[in-house]
Design a protein around this motif. Structure first.
Motif, PDB file in Angstrom:
ATOM      1  N   ARG A  12       2.462   5.251  31.799  1.00 13.24           N
ATOM      2  CA  ARG A  12       2.112   5.466  33.203  1.00 13.24           C
ATOM      3  C   ARG A  12       1.908   6.939  33.526  1.00 13.24           C
ATOM      4  O   ARG A  12       1.146   7.280  34.428  1.00 13.24           O
ATOM      5  CB  ARG A  12       3.209   4.876  34.105  1.00 13.24           C
ATOM      6  N   ARG A  13       2.565   7.808  32.778  1.00 15.55           N
ATOM      7  CA  ARG A  13       2.427   9.241  33.032  1.00 15.55           C
ATOM      8  C   ARG A  13       1.190   9.828  32.371  1.00 15.55           C
ATOM      9  O   ARG A  13       0.591  10.777  32.892  1.00 15.55           O
ATOM     10  CB  ARG A  13       3.678   9.970  32.549  1.00 15.55           C
ATOM     11  N   LEU A  14       0.796   9.298  31.191  1.00 14.95           N
ATOM     12  CA  LEU A  14      -0.349   9.872  30.489  1.00 14.95           C
ATOM     13  C   LEU A  14      -1.675   9.263  30.915  1.00 14.95           C
ATOM     14  O   LEU A  14      -2.717   9.932  30.857  1.00 14.95           O
ATOM     15  CB  LEU A  14      -0.180   9.717  28.974  1.00 14.95           C
ATOM     16  N   LYS A  15      -1.669   8.020  31.341  1.00 12.04           N
ATOM     17  CA  LYS A  15      -2.930   7.366  31.709  1.00 12.04           C
ATOM     18  C   LYS A  15      -3.729   8.126  32.765  1.00 12.04           C
ATOM     19  O   LYS A  15      -4.964   8.173  32.679  1.00 12.04           O
ATOM     20  CB  LYS A  15      -2.672   5.926  32.168  1.00 12.04           C
ATOM     21  N   PRO A  16      -3.093   8.727  33.791  1.00 13.56           N
ATOM     22  CA  PRO A  16      -3.884   9.513  34.749  1.00 13.56           C
ATOM     23  C   PRO A  16      -4.664  10.649  34.090  1.00 13.56           C
ATOM     24  O   PRO A  16      -5.764  10.992  34.528  1.00 13.56           O
ATOM     25  CB  PRO A  16      -2.824  10.055  35.720  1.00 13.56           C
ATOM     26  N   ALA A  26     -14.304  12.901  34.351  1.00 10.20           N
ATOM     27  CA  ALA A  26     -14.996  14.168  34.114  1.00 10.20           C
ATOM     28  C   ALA A  26     -16.105  14.033  33.075  1.00 10.20           C
ATOM     29  O   ALA A  26     -16.799  15.012  32.780  1.00 10.20           O
ATOM     30  CB  ALA A  26     -13.995  15.232  33.668  1.00 10.20           C
ATOM     31  N   GLY A  27     -16.274  12.845  32.518  1.00 11.23           N
ATOM     32  CA  GLY A  27     -17.327  12.628  31.533  1.00 11.23           C
ATOM     33  C   GLY A  27     -16.970  13.106  30.143  1.00 11.23           C
ATOM     34  O   GLY A  27     -17.842  13.244  29.285  1.00 11.23           O
ATOM     35  N   LEU A  28     -15.657  13.332  29.891  1.00 10.82           N
ATOM     36  CA  LEU A  28     -15.218  13.819  28.587  1.00 10.82           C
ATOM     37  C   LEU A  28     -14.755  12.694  27.668  1.00 10.82           C
ATOM     38  O   LEU A  28     -14.802  12.827  26.445  1.00 10.82           O
ATOM     39  CB  LEU A  28     -14.076  14.826  28.762  1.00 10.82           C
ATOM     40  N   LEU A  29     -14.298  11.592  28.277  1.00 12.97           N
ATOM     41  CA  LEU A  29     -13.828  10.436  27.513  1.00 12.97           C
ATOM     42  C   LEU A  29     -14.625   9.205  27.902  1.00 12.97           C
ATOM     43  O   LEU A  29     -15.123   9.101  29.031  1.00 12.97           O
ATOM     44  CB  LEU A  29     -12.338  10.183  27.780  1.00 12.97           C
ATOM     45  N   ASP A  30     -14.725   8.275  26.965  1.00 12.33           N
ATOM     46  CA  ASP A  30     -15.473   7.048  27.207  1.00 12.33           C
ATOM     47  C   ASP A  30     -14.658   5.864  26.691  1.00 12.33           C
ATOM     48  O   ASP A  30     -14.514   5.675  25.487  1.00 12.33           O
ATOM     49  CB  ASP A  30     -16.831   7.107  26.497  1.00 12.33           C
ATOM     50  N   PHE A  31     -14.076   5.107  27.615  1.00 11.24           N
ATOM     51  CA  PHE A  31     -13.330   3.908  27.252  1.00 11.24           C
ATOM     52  C   PHE A  31     -13.411   2.928  28.414  1.00 11.24           C
ATOM     53  O   PHE A  31     -13.682   3.312  29.554  1.00 11.24           O
ATOM     54  CB  PHE A  31     -11.860   4.237  26.926  1.00 11.24           C
ATOM     55  N   THR A  32     -13.189   1.659  28.106  1.00 12.02           N
ATOM     56  CA  THR A  32     -13.255   0.634  29.155  1.00 12.02           C
ATOM     57  C   THR A  32     -11.886   0.266  29.699  1.00 12.02           C
ATOM     58  O   THR A  32     -11.783  -0.235  30.824  1.00 12.02           O
ATOM     59  CB  THR A  32     -13.927  -0.646  28.618  1.00 12.02           C
ATOM     60  N   ASP A  33     -10.837   0.528  28.922  1.00 12.52           N
ATOM     61  CA  ASP A  33      -9.500   0.134  29.344  1.00 12.52           C
ATOM     62  C   ASP A  33      -8.513   1.247  29.010  1.00 12.52           C
ATOM     63  O   ASP A  33      -8.388   1.646  27.838  1.00 12.52           O
ATOM     64  CB  ASP A  33      -9.095  -1.162  28.641  1.00 12.52           C
ATOM     65  N   ALA A  34      -7.803   1.757  30.020  1.00 12.33           N
ATOM     66  CA  ALA A  34      -6.889   2.873  29.823  1.00 12.33           C
ATOM     67  C   ALA A  34      -5.721   2.506  28.921  1.00 12.33           C
ATOM     68  O   ALA A  34      -5.243   3.328  28.134  1.00 12.33           O
ATOM     69  CB  ALA A  34      -6.372   3.375  31.174  1.00 12.33           C
ATOM     70  N   GLU A  35      -5.256   1.260  29.009  1.00  9.30           N
ATOM     71  CA  GLU A  35      -4.141   0.826  28.167  1.00  9.30           C
ATOM     72  C   GLU A  35      -4.538   0.840  26.693  1.00  9.30           C
ATOM     73  O   GLU A  35      -3.773   1.297  25.831  1.00  9.30           O
ATOM     74  CB  GLU A  35      -3.682  -0.576  28.573  1.00  9.30           C
ATOM     75  N   THR A  36      -5.739   0.362  26.397  1.00 15.18           N
ATOM     76  CA  THR A  36      -6.210   0.376  25.011  1.00 15.18           C
ATOM     77  C   THR A  36      -6.350   1.803  24.504  1.00 15.18           C
ATOM     78  O   THR A  36      -5.974   2.108  23.363  1.00 15.18           O
ATOM     79  CB  THR A  36      -7.561  -0.351  24.908  1.00 15.18           C
ATOM     80  N   ALA A  37      -6.886   2.684  25.345  1.00 13.91           N
ATOM     81  CA  ALA A  37      -7.033   4.085  24.957  1.00 13.91           C
ATOM     82  C   ALA A  37      -5.666   4.713  24.702  1.00 13.91           C
ATOM     83  O   ALA A  37      -5.476   5.444  23.721  1.00 13.91           O
ATOM     84  CB  ALA A  37      -7.782   4.851  26.043  1.00 13.91           C
ATOM     85  N   PHE A  38      -4.706   4.432  25.578  1.00  9.24           N
ATOM     86  CA  PHE A  38      -3.365   4.987  25.404  1.00  9.24           C
ATOM     87  C   PHE A  38      -2.733   4.482  24.115  1.00  9.24           C
ATOM     88  O   PHE A  38      -2.134   5.260  23.353  1.00  9.24           O
ATOM     89  CB  PHE A  38      -2.476   4.616  26.592  1.00  9.24           C
ATOM     90  N   ARG A  39      -2.844   3.189  23.853  1.00 14.27           N
ATOM     91  CA  ARG A  39      -2.246   2.630  22.642  1.00 14.27           C
ATOM     92  C   ARG A  39      -2.871   3.238  21.392  1.00 14.27           C
ATOM     93  O   ARG A  39      -2.185   3.482  20.398  1.00 14.27           O
ATOM     94  CB  ARG A  39      -2.416   1.108  22.637  1.00 14.27           C
ATOM     95  N   SER A  40      -4.162   3.501  21.447  1.00 11.55           N
ATOM     96  CA  SER A  40      -4.828   4.128  20.307  1.00 11.55           C
ATOM     97  C   SER A  40      -4.293   5.533  20.068  1.00 11.55           C
ATOM     98  O   SER A  40      -3.995   5.923  18.927  1.00 11.55           O
ATOM     99  CB  SER A  40      -6.340   4.179  20.546  1.00 11.55           C
ATOM    100  N   PHE A  41      -4.133   6.299  21.154  1.00 12.54           N
ATOM    101  CA  PHE A  41      -3.609   7.659  21.024  1.00 12.54           C
ATOM    102  C   PHE A  41      -2.167   7.622  20.524  1.00 12.54           C
ATOM    103  O   PHE A  41      -1.775   8.394  19.628  1.00 12.54           O
ATOM    104  CB  PHE A  41      -3.691   8.381  22.368  1.00 12.54           C
ATOM    105  N   PHE A  42      -1.374   6.727  21.088  1.00 16.66           N
ATOM    106  CA  PHE A  42       0.022   6.585  20.684  1.00 16.66           C
ATOM    107  C   PHE A  42       0.125   6.280  19.193  1.00 16.66           C
ATOM    108  O   PHE A  42       0.964   6.822  18.483  1.00 16.66           O
ATOM    109  CB  PHE A  42       0.662   5.454  21.508  1.00 16.66           C
ATOM    110  N   GLY A  43      -0.744   5.380  18.722  1.00 23.44           N
ATOM    111  CA  GLY A  43      -0.732   5.018  17.315  1.00 23.44           C
ATOM    112  C   GLY A  43      -1.144   6.161  16.411  1.00 23.44           C
ATOM    113  O   GLY A  43      -0.574   6.349  15.335  1.00 23.44           O
ATOM    114  N   LEU A  44      -2.123   6.951  16.846  1.00 21.19           N
ATOM    115  CA  LEU A  44      -2.569   8.096  16.056  1.00 21.19           C
ATOM    116  C   LEU A  44      -1.477   9.152  15.952  1.00 21.19           C
ATOM    117  O   LEU A  44      -1.347   9.822  14.929  1.00 21.19           O
ATOM    118  CB  LEU A  44      -3.828   8.695  16.678  1.00 21.19           C
TER     119      LEU A  44
END
Length: 224
Positions: A146-150, A158-176
């Motif tokens: 909840r803190r990182l998703k914003p 800002a046009g710097l990231l491209d994803f359809t779902d913030a939760e999926t993006a967060f989980r990907s970053f967390f896993g990396l």
């Protein structure tokens, strides 16, 4: 009574005395596992049980505040959505990754997570006992999301990231960031996580995340 929300930086709402009490509770969790009592914490922290009940409500509230205090050490650098660029986005993600690796590799977090996993997996939990596994999950991993998703959503706006779902993006970053580090630590592997190693892993994870989710029209960190 201290009412610390999982979405609030707990370090900003606690007094130095309360932080010392929660550190004492964390040490007891490391030493005694799930057999944590308000009496033991009061004795270790040299305070009265009345003070603990006033600040935290009950044992469940104390455990929640303790987990929040540990999770608050993973900072999320705020970003300005209107002026956000790839450099500031990268710095925020790298800072989060480095802090998270430092926290999960600490003896305190390893012990706390071992107790939480054991508690969650118990089929004979005593009636009335709090679910430490659920407390750690809600005030640890879920709160950090909840803190990182914003930040991620600001990067998308800002046009710097491209994803359809913030939760999926967060989980990907967390896993990396985590890879197999946490499970190896929980199983007793003695990983050498030096400051330099953690910094390098944070940079690597951020670059890999930007390679996966960086907007094709935006500037990547590697273009700087």
């Amino acid at each position: 009574m201290l009412q610390a929300s999982a979405d609030i930086d707990t370090s900003e709402t606690l007094t130095e005395r309360q932080k010392a009490v929660l550190d004492a509770a964390l040490r007891l969790l490391v030493e005694e596992g799930d057999n944590l009592t308000m009496t033991a914490v009061a004795r270790r922290a040299s305070c009265s049980k009345e003070t603990l009940y006033k600040w935290f409500g009950d044992r469940d509230g104390l455990l929640t505040a303790t987990v929040q205090w540990q999770a608050s050490k993973v900072r999320v650098v705020p970003v300005d959505g209107e002026s956000l660029d790839i450099a500031s986005l990268t710095a925020s993600l790298e800072g989060f990754a480095a802090d998270w690796l430092k926290v999960i590799s600490s003896d305190t977090s390893i012990a706390l997570n071992r107790v939480a996993v054991g508690h969650a997996g118990s089929f004979k939990r005593k009636p009335g006992k709090d679910d430490l596994g659920a407390i750690v999950l809600e005030n640890g991993r879920f709160a950090l999301a909840r803190r990182l998703k914003p930040v991620l959503l600001a990067g998308k706006q800002a046009g710097l990231l491209d994803f359809t779902d913030a939760e999926t993006a967060f989980r990907s970053f967390f896993g990396l960031v985590a890879r197999d580090v946490q499970i190896r630590l929980l199983l007793g592997d003695r990983l050498e996580l030096t400051e330099a190693a953690i910094g390098g892993d944070a940079v690597r994870a951020t670059q890999q995340f930007l390679a996966l989710f960086g907007a094709k029209t935006g500037r990547r960190a590697t273009d700087l």
